[in-house]
Motif scaffolding. Structure first.
Motif, PDB file in Angstrom:
ATOM      1  N   ASP A 222     -24.064 -25.623   6.498  1.00  0.00           N
ATOM      2  CA  ASP A 222     -23.647 -24.551   7.294  1.00  0.00           C
ATOM      3  C   ASP A 222     -23.165 -25.046   8.652  1.00  0.00           C
ATOM      4  O   ASP A 222     -22.139 -24.483   9.113  1.00  0.00           O
ATOM      5  CB  ASP A 222     -24.663 -23.409   7.280  1.00  0.00           C
ATOM      6  CG  ASP A 222     -24.882 -22.802   5.644  1.00  0.00           C
ATOM      7  OD1 ASP A 222     -24.078 -22.485   4.899  1.00  0.00           O
ATOM      8  OD2 ASP A 222     -26.025 -22.219   5.713  1.00  0.00           O
TER       9      ASP A 222
ATOM     10  N   GLU B 110     -22.966 -15.752  10.670  1.00  0.00           N
ATOM     11  CA  GLU B 110     -22.849 -14.347  10.336  1.00  0.00           C
ATOM     12  C   GLU B 110     -23.789 -13.607  11.549  1.00  0.00           C
ATOM     13  O   GLU B 110     -23.373 -12.547  12.125  1.00  0.00           O
ATOM     14  CB  GLU B 110     -23.524 -13.713   9.214  1.00  0.00           C
ATOM     15  CG  GLU B 110     -22.599 -13.863   7.886  1.00  0.00           C
ATOM     16  CD  GLU B 110     -23.113 -13.398   6.650  1.00  0.00           C
ATOM     17  OE1 GLU B 110     -23.991 -12.523   6.554  1.00  0.00           O
ATOM     18  OE2 GLU B 110     -22.610 -14.190   5.722  1.00  0.00           O
ATOM     19  N   GLU B 111     -24.622 -14.271  11.972  1.00  0.00           N
ATOM     20  CA  GLU B 111     -25.744 -13.684  13.225  1.00  0.00           C
ATOM     21  C   GLU B 111     -25.150 -13.922  14.559  1.00  0.00           C
ATOM     22  O   GLU B 111     -25.000 -15.084  14.715  1.00  0.00           O
ATOM     23  CB  GLU B 111     -26.985 -14.496  12.785  1.00  0.00           C
ATOM     24  CG  GLU B 111     -28.343 -13.847  13.397  1.00  0.00           C
ATOM     25  CD  GLU B 111     -29.547 -14.420  13.163  1.00  0.00           C
ATOM     26  OE1 GLU B 111     -30.657 -14.322  14.061  1.00  0.00           O
ATOM     27  OE2 GLU B 111     -29.707 -14.947  12.273  1.00  0.00           O
TER      28      GLU B 111
ATOM     29  N   ARG C 161     -24.220 -17.742  16.423  1.00  0.00           N
ATOM     30  CA  ARG C 161     -22.928 -17.951  16.671  1.00  0.00           C
ATOM     31  C   ARG C 161     -22.999 -18.400  18.329  1.00  0.00           C
ATOM     32  O   ARG C 161     -22.111 -19.238  18.670  1.00  0.00           O
ATOM     33  CB  ARG C 161     -22.163 -16.588  16.533  1.00  0.00           C
ATOM     34  CG  ARG C 161     -21.402 -16.595  15.168  1.00  0.00           C
ATOM     35  CD  ARG C 161     -20.135 -15.470  15.359  1.00  0.00           C
ATOM     36  NE  ARG C 161     -20.509 -14.070  15.724  1.00  0.00           N
ATOM     37  CZ  ARG C 161     -20.978 -13.173  15.183  1.00  0.00           C
ATOM     38  NH1 ARG C 161     -21.276 -13.312  13.758  1.00  0.00           N
ATOM     39  NH2 ARG C 161     -21.493 -12.014  15.823  1.00  0.00           N
TER      40      ARG C 161
END
Length: 82
Positions: free
Chosen positions: A50, A62-63, A67
Motif C-alpha cells: 500500500d 482512504e483514511e 493521506r
C-alpha cells in the motif's frame, strides 16, 4: 516512539520504501509537530504494498490522516531528490 525503535520500524522489506522512509526518519521526523509524528508512526503500521503505491502516486490512502502524512513524506522525498 523512541528514535531507535522508529528507525527499525521504518526499515521495510522493499528497498524503495527504505529509500524514502529511512531518510525521512533521520532528517525530518524529529522536527515534525507531535501530531504529525504520531501520523507517521501510524503510517508505519500500514502494509508495504500500500505504501509503495501511495508514494509512487499510484493510489491514495482512504483514511484522511494517512493521506496527510503521505503527502508530507512525499514532499520531503521529492525535495531530497528522491
Amino acid at each position: 516512539m523512541e528514535l531507535n525503535r522508529l528507525r527499525w520500524a521504518a526499515r521495510r522489506g522493499m528497498l524503495e520504501l527504505d529509500l524514502i522512509l529511512s531518510p525521512f526518519v533521520e532528517n525530518v521526523y524529529s522536527s515534525l509537530p507531535e501530531r504529525e509524528q504520531q501520523l507517521f508512526e501510524k503510517l508505519l503500521e500500514c502494509e508495504d504494498p500500500d505504501m509503495f503505491q501511495w508514494f509512487l502516486h499510484k493510489g491514495e490512502p482512504e483514511e484522511a490522516d494517512i493521506r496527510e502524512i503521505v503527502v508530507i513524506v512525499r514532499s520531503h522525498a521529492t525535495n531530497a531528490g528522491g
